[in-house]
Scaffold this motif. Sequence first.
Motif, PDB file in Angstrom:
ATOM      1  N   SER A   9       0.828  -1.212   0.000  1.00 28.89           N
ATOM      2  CA  SER A   9       0.000   0.000   0.000  1.00 28.89           C
ATOM      3  C   SER A   9       0.858   1.256   0.000  1.00 28.89           C
ATOM      4  N   VAL A  10       2.114   1.134   0.384  1.00 27.00           N
ATOM      5  CA  VAL A  10       2.968   2.319   0.352  1.00 27.00           C
ATOM      6  C   VAL A  10       3.814   2.388  -0.921  1.00 27.00           C
ATOM      7  N   ILE A  11       4.233   1.244  -1.454  1.00 29.65           N
ATOM      8  CA  ILE A  11       5.087   1.297  -2.654  1.00 29.65           C
ATOM      9  C   ILE A  11       4.290   1.295  -3.966  1.00 29.65           C
ATOM     10  N   THR A  12       2.971   1.023  -3.848  1.00 31.64           N
ATOM     11  CA  THR A  12       2.134   1.120  -5.058  1.00 31.64           C
ATOM     12  C   THR A  12       0.894   1.958  -4.736  1.00 31.64           C
ATOM     13  N   ASN A  13       0.238   2.370  -5.787  1.00 28.88           N
ATOM     14  CA  ASN A  13      -1.024   3.078  -5.616  1.00 28.88           C
ATOM     15  C   ASN A  13      -2.116   2.018  -5.674  1.00 28.88           C
ATOM     16  N   LYS A  14      -2.678   1.691  -4.518  1.00 30.07           N
ATOM     17  CA  LYS A  14      -3.623   0.564  -4.462  1.00 30.07           C
ATOM     18  C   LYS A  14      -4.943   0.842  -5.176  1.00 30.07           C
ATOM     19  N   GLU A  15      -5.197   2.104  -5.456  1.00 26.82           N
ATOM     20  CA  GLU A  15      -6.449   2.450  -6.146  1.00 26.82           C
ATOM     21  C   GLU A  15      -6.318   2.243  -7.653  1.00 26.82           C
ATOM     22  N   LYS A  16      -5.087   2.159  -8.137  1.00 27.00           N
ATOM     23  CA  LYS A  16      -4.872   2.091  -9.578  1.00 27.00           C
ATOM     24  C   LYS A  16      -4.025   0.861  -9.901  1.00 27.00           C
ATOM     25  N   SER A  17      -4.547  -0.013 -10.781  1.00 23.45           N
ATOM     26  CA  SER A  17      -3.813  -1.241 -11.069  1.00 23.45           C
ATOM     27  C   SER A  17      -2.454  -0.939 -11.700  1.00 23.45           C
ATOM     28  N   LEU A  18      -1.503  -1.758 -11.334  1.00 22.05           N
ATOM     29  CA  LEU A  18      -0.158  -1.702 -11.885  1.00 22.05           C
ATOM     30  C   LEU A  18       0.466  -0.303 -11.870  1.00 22.05           C
ATOM     31  N   SER A  19       0.336   0.376 -10.746  1.00 20.78           N
ATOM     32  CA  SER A  19       1.016   1.675 -10.665  1.00 20.78           C
ATOM     33  C   SER A  19       1.883   1.734  -9.404  1.00 20.78           C
ATOM     34  N   ALA A  20       3.174   1.910  -9.639  1.00 20.05           N
ATOM     35  CA  ALA A  20       4.132   1.978  -8.535  1.00 20.05           C
ATOM     36  C   ALA A  20       4.271   3.430  -8.098  1.00 20.05           C
ATOM     37  N   ARG A  21       4.494   3.656  -6.810  1.00 25.72           N
ATOM     38  CA  ARG A  21       4.737   5.011  -6.318  1.00 25.72           C
ATOM     39  C   ARG A  21       6.251   5.219  -6.291  1.00 25.72           C
ATOM     40  N   ARG A  22       6.775   5.538  -7.472  1.00 29.21           N
ATOM     41  CA  ARG A  22       8.229   5.581  -7.646  1.00 29.21           C
ATOM     42  C   ARG A  22       8.924   6.596  -6.745  1.00 29.21           C
ATOM     43  N   LYS A  23       8.282   7.756  -6.582  1.00 28.40           N
ATOM     44  CA  LYS A  23       8.894   8.803  -5.753  1.00 28.40           C
ATOM     45  C   LYS A  23       8.985   8.326  -4.293  1.00 28.40           C
ATOM     46  N   THR A  24       7.902   7.690  -3.829  1.00 29.04           N
ATOM     47  CA  THR A  24       7.887   7.169  -2.455  1.00 29.04           C
ATOM     48  C   THR A  24       8.974   6.106  -2.280  1.00 29.04           C
ATOM     49  N   ILE A  25       9.102   5.234  -3.285  1.00 28.00           N
ATOM     50  CA  ILE A  25      10.126   4.175  -3.216  1.00 28.00           C
ATOM     51  C   ILE A  25      11.521   4.821  -3.148  1.00 28.00           C
ATOM     52  N   ASP A  26      11.737   5.858  -3.967  1.00 29.98           N
ATOM     53  CA  ASP A  26      13.026   6.574  -3.946  1.00 29.98           C
ATOM     54  C   ASP A  26      13.289   7.191  -2.571  1.00 29.98           C
ATOM     55  N   ASN A  27      12.247   7.808  -1.983  1.00 30.03           N
ATOM     56  CA  ASN A  27      12.425   8.410  -0.656  1.00 30.03           C
ATOM     57  C   ASN A  27      12.745   7.355   0.390  1.00 30.03           C
ATOM     58  N   LEU A  28      12.096   6.211   0.258  1.00 29.26           N
ATOM     59  CA  LEU A  28      12.374   5.112   1.201  1.00 29.26           C
ATOM     60  C   LEU A  28      13.831   4.673   1.058  1.00 29.26           C
ATOM     61  N   ALA A  29      14.275   4.534  -0.194  1.00 31.59           N
ATOM     62  CA  ALA A  29      15.653   4.103  -0.448  1.00 31.59           C
ATOM     63  C   ALA A  29      16.646   5.100   0.157  1.00 31.59           C
ATOM     64  N   THR A  30      16.369   6.397   0.021  1.00 30.50           N
ATOM     65  CA  THR A  30      17.272   7.423   0.576  1.00 30.50           C
ATOM     66  C   THR A  30      17.385   7.250   2.093  1.00 30.50           C
ATOM     67  N   SER A  31      16.267   6.949   2.748  1.00 31.76           N
ATOM     68  CA  SER A  31      16.309   6.764   4.201  1.00 31.76           C
ATOM     69  C   SER A  31      17.015   5.469   4.581  1.00 31.76           C
ATOM     70  N   LEU A  32      16.742   4.414   3.827  1.00 30.65           N
ATOM     71  CA  LEU A  32      17.371   3.119   4.148  1.00 30.65           C
ATOM     72  C   LEU A  32      18.895   3.209   4.041  1.00 30.65           C
ATOM     73  N   LYS A  33      19.345   4.093   3.178  1.00 30.93           N
ATOM     74  CA  LYS A  33      20.792   4.297   3.004  1.00 30.93           C
ATOM     75  C   LYS A  33      21.443   4.778   4.312  1.00 30.93           C
ATOM     76  N   LYS A  34      20.647   5.410   5.177  1.00 36.57           N
ATOM     77  CA  LYS A  34      21.195   5.943   6.441  1.00 36.57           C
ATOM     78  C   LYS A  34      21.323   4.888   7.534  1.00 36.57           C
ATOM     79  N   ILE A  35      20.848   3.676   7.240  1.00 37.92           N
ATOM     80  CA  ILE A  35      20.917   2.606   8.245  1.00 37.92           C
ATOM     81  C   ILE A  35      22.224   1.840   8.069  1.00 37.92           C
ATOM     82  N   ASP A  36      23.005   1.750   9.163  1.00 33.57           N
ATOM     83  CA  ASP A  36      24.261   1.025   8.960  1.00 33.57           C
ATOM     84  C   ASP A  36      24.299  -0.305   9.701  1.00 33.57           C
ATOM     85  N   GLU A  37      23.173  -0.980   9.675  1.00 39.21           N
ATOM     86  CA  GLU A  37      23.092  -2.321  10.246  1.00 39.21           C
ATOM     87  C   GLU A  37      22.696  -3.257   9.113  1.00 39.21           C
TER      88      GLU A  37
END
Length: 250
Positions: A9-37
Motif C-alpha cells: 500500500s505504500v510502494i504502489t497506488n492501491k487504487e490504480k492497477s499496476l502503478s508503482a509510487r516511484r517517488k515514495t520508493i526513492d524516498n524510502l531508499a534514501t532513508s534506508l541508506k542511512k541505516i548502517d546495520e
Amino acid sequence: MILIKLGGSVITNKEKSLSARRKTIDNLATSLKKIDESMIIVHGGGSYGHYWSVKYDMHTKEKKYDLRGVAIVKNSMIELNKIVLDSLLKNKLNPYCFPPTGFMLGNKPISKKVKEIEKIAKTGLIPVTYGDALWYGQKKTYILSGDKIMTHLAKILKSRLSIFVLNEDGLYSDLKSKKLIYELNGERPLISENKKDVTGGMVRKVEEASKISKMGMNVFFVNGNKPERIVKAVKNRKFEGTLFRGKRNV
Ligand code: IPE
C-alpha cells in the motif's frame, strides 16, 4: 539484523492497477541508506500482485488455481521487484535479489537457505525478497504474503527488529480520530477486515507482528510516507508509530 517489509500500500497506488509510487520508493531508499546495520528487505504486492490475484481468484490457501493466474501474478511481482531494485541501486544501495522460490519449499522456509541470506546481508549486500505465487505440490499453488515471509525470517534469524512500513502512521485505536496506539504489550488490537486484499491486509500484518513479538522480538509499524521514522526506529530514537513489544509467553 533488521527485517523491513515495504507494504504494497505504500510502494504502489492501491487504487490504480499496476502503478508503482516511484517517488515514495526513492524516498524510502534514501532513508534506508542511512541505516548502517545489516538488513533484509521484503516487499508486498500492492496493485501488482494483489490486482492479479483478485482477478484470478487466488488466495493464501493451497489449491489448484488457474495456472495462467500463477504465471501472471509471478510476472507482475518481478516487474514491481525490478522497480524496487532499480530504486535501491540508483540510491547507492547494493540489493541482492532473492525471490521466495530460493528459500521456500512448499509452504515451509528452508532454514539453511535463510541462514545463507543472513550471511549475504552481513557483507553489506541487501537481500530483497517479496510476496509471490508459489508452488505447493500436487498441482497446488498458493499466495505467500510478504508479511508471512517476515515471520519465517524472524523465527529463523532472531532478528533484532522487524519493521512493517505502511501507508498509515501505525495502528489506530479509533479509525475516525486516527488516534495512534504507541505501544502494545501482548494485547490484541481490534481491527476491521479489508475485503479487497487476498492476503488479509492489516489483519494479516497484526497477526504476523503479534507472532514475531511473542517470539521475543520487537516489531514496529511505521509510516513509509515519512521514511525518516524508519531510521529513528532503527536508531532507538523517539518516533511516531506502533511498537509491538517483544515478549515471551504473553
Ligand atoms: C502479496 O504480498 C503478494 C501477492 C499478492 C502476489 P503481501 O500480502 O505482502 O502484499 P501487501 O504488502 O499486502 O500489498
